[in-house]
Design a protein around this motif. Sequence first.
Motif, PDB file in Angstrom:
ATOM      1  N   LYS A   1       0.805  -1.220   0.000  1.00 23.38           N
ATOM      2  CA  LYS A   1       0.000   0.000   0.000  1.00 23.38           C
ATOM      3  C   LYS A   1       0.841   1.274   0.000  1.00 23.38           C
ATOM      4  CE  LYS A   1      -0.939   0.834   4.958  1.00 23.38           C
ATOM      5  NZ  LYS A   1      -0.264  -0.222   5.703  1.00 23.38           N
TER       6      LYS A   1
ATOM      7  N   HIS B   1       1.870  -4.074  14.911  1.00 30.98           N
ATOM      8  CA  HIS B   1       2.448  -2.929  14.185  1.00 30.98           C
ATOM      9  C   HIS B   1       2.606  -1.825  15.221  1.00 30.98           C
ATOM     10  CE1 HIS B   1       3.223   0.220  11.333  1.00 30.98           C
ATOM     11  NE2 HIS B   1       3.025  -0.555  10.292  1.00 30.98           N
TER      12      HIS B   1
ATOM     13  N   SER C   1       3.025   3.667  12.411  1.00 28.97           N
ATOM     14  CA  SER C   1       3.847   4.080  11.279  1.00 28.97           C
ATOM     15  C   SER C   1       4.663   5.322  11.644  1.00 28.97           C
ATOM     16  CB  SER C   1       2.950   4.356  10.069  1.00 28.97           C
ATOM     17  OG  SER C   1       3.703   4.286   8.888  1.00 28.97           O
TER      18      SER C   1
ATOM     19  N   GLU D   1       7.331  -5.999   7.751  1.00 26.78           N
ATOM     20  CA  GLU D   1       6.477  -5.476   6.682  1.00 26.78           C
ATOM     21  C   GLU D   1       6.712  -3.981   6.466  1.00 26.78           C
ATOM     22  OE1 GLU D   1       2.603  -8.338   7.395  1.00 26.78           O
ATOM     23  OE2 GLU D   1       2.633  -6.370   8.315  1.00 26.78           O
TER      24      GLU D   1
ATOM     25  N   ARG E   1       6.681   2.466   4.378  1.00 23.29           N
ATOM     26  CA  ARG E   1       7.256   3.807   4.312  1.00 23.29           C
ATOM     27  C   ARG E   1       8.780   3.798   4.129  1.00 23.29           C
ATOM     28  NH1 ARG E   1       4.839   8.251   6.231  1.00 23.29           N
ATOM     29  NH2 ARG E   1       3.346   7.026   7.427  1.00 23.29           N
TER      30      ARG E   1
ATOM     31  N   TYR F   1       2.962   6.599   0.422  1.00 26.80           N
ATOM     32  CA  TYR F   1       1.642   7.091   0.808  1.00 26.80           C
ATOM     33  C   TYR F   1       1.289   8.426   0.145  1.00 26.80           C
ATOM     34  CZ  TYR F   1       2.242   3.434   4.285  1.00 26.80           C
ATOM     35  OH  TYR F   1       2.460   2.220   4.899  1.00 26.80           O
TER      36      TYR F   1
HETATM   37  C1  LIG Z   1       0.597  -0.150   6.574  1.00 30.11           C
HETATM   38  C2  LIG Z   1       1.069  -1.456   7.072  1.00 30.11           C
HETATM   39  C3  LIG Z   1       2.436  -1.741   7.071  1.00 30.11           C
HETATM   40  C4  LIG Z   1       3.486  -0.742   6.658  1.00 30.11           C
HETATM   41  O1  LIG Z   1       3.704   0.199   7.631  1.00 30.11           O
HETATM   42  P1  LIG Z   1       4.868   1.294   7.515  1.00 30.11           P
HETATM   43  O2  LIG Z   1       4.748   2.054   8.758  1.00 30.11           O
HETATM   44  O3  LIG Z   1       4.631   2.066   6.304  1.00 30.11           O
HETATM   45  O4  LIG Z   1       6.156   0.533   7.438  1.00 30.11           O
HETATM   46  C5  LIG Z   1       2.815  -2.982   7.507  1.00 30.11           C
HETATM   47  N1  LIG Z   1       1.922  -3.909   7.906  1.00 30.11           N
HETATM   48  C6  LIG Z   1       0.607  -3.671   7.909  1.00 30.11           C
HETATM   49  C7  LIG Z   1      -0.333  -4.734   8.344  1.00 30.11           C
HETATM   50  C8  LIG Z   1       0.138  -2.429   7.500  1.00 30.11           C
HETATM   51  O5  LIG Z   1      -1.176  -2.194   7.515  1.00 30.11           O
END
Ligand SMILES: *Cc1c(COP(=O)(O)O)cnc(C)c1O
Length: 381
Positions: free
Chosen positions: A47, A175, A178, A252, A255, A361
């Motif tokens: 994304k 997570h 971000s 994952e 950014r 983004y």
């Molecule tokens: C958006 C997202 C990410 C990426 O996050 P960043 O902060 O951009 O590295 C990773 N895992 C999941 C499940 C997400 O929704």
Amino acid sequence: MNQKIARFLTEQRPATPCLVLDLDVVEKNYDALAQALPEARIYYAVKANPAPHILKLLNRLGSSFDCASVQEINMVLAAGANPADISYGNTIKKQSDIARAYRLGVRLYAFDSIGELDKIAAAAPGARVFCRILTSGEGAEWPLSLKFGCSPEMAKDLLLQAAGKGVVPFGVSFHVGSQQRDPGQWHHALATTAQLFRDLEAEGVELKMVNLGGGFATRYRNDIPSTEAYGHAIFEALRTHFGNRIPETIVEPGRSMVGNAGVIETEVVLIAQKGGEDDRRWVYLDVGKFGGLAETMDEAIQYTIECVDANNQGYTGKPERVILAGPSCDSADVLYEKADYRLPADLEIGDRLRILATGAYTTTYASIGFNGFPPLEEHYI
Ligand SMILES: *Cc1c(COP(=O)(O)O)cnc(C)c1O
């Protein structure tokens, strides 16, 4: 300012607004993370920027992919990826989409509720599932807490139920938020995760995988920890909480993989003052919140903004505080009003500015035609 991008902008002088993204930087980012966390598998969070050039490059480098929709899965497959290297990581999926992903060969799914677990069990029998737990999001400039994840107690209960439903309870994800500039946040999340592993083991379920999420920062106006510092903090936290039984890990990054690879060039459409008390100038750009800069919401992400070739153009005016806004007819389309942004007093209508570290983004956040403005142009070099 990235020299390759600067040269492209000077020589090609593309129409604005546009994003120019240097693929060499993406490759460097990938290599740095692979080196900082050698044991972890990298699942690029599509994304952040799903451009085919990026997906193909990362596939060639050996990356796996975190997808949030069937459309993203199709884009990743079109870039040559193997369905075995895809995680369907969104915890909010239609059952029909789970079934489509399953038919495409995807076998790894996220959930954080009984409703979602039941959908996966029905539409993706035998698949591996991981449960997302809540984190505080503390310290993140773009937090994700509350909408995603469940309490560790609920995660335990759901993972215990998973096997009985015909899917494989495979692991735990989180997570930390971000643009997380505090690598210490993984320590807290991993403490909870390791406890969950022990609790489940006591019940006879052996989890195999920890998904460490994204959150690695891109440099905007503030300094950020190095990739090595993140790697070190995460490895130490894994050692502390799992001892010599560190499970399989995946990360994952979104950014941090593409953010610093891109620059948006924009043109100043209008400079105006309003009269009255506040004599700050309003500088209206041809890109705004609806043109891709959605993360300026609440002034959360503060991009570095530079004049083009400030020296050669000979700005001699002193930098003065400005309010920056986009071109659309929506009053929400103000980029920075509170944050301290300064531009030369002799900046003029028609001059160009560069918004740095805008590779993540932006392109997919751009509206398809609000006020008739087309989506953000993209150049991958
Ligand atoms: C958006 C997202 C990410 C990426 O996050 P960043 O902060 O951009 O590295 C990773 N895992 C999941 C499940 C997400 O929704």
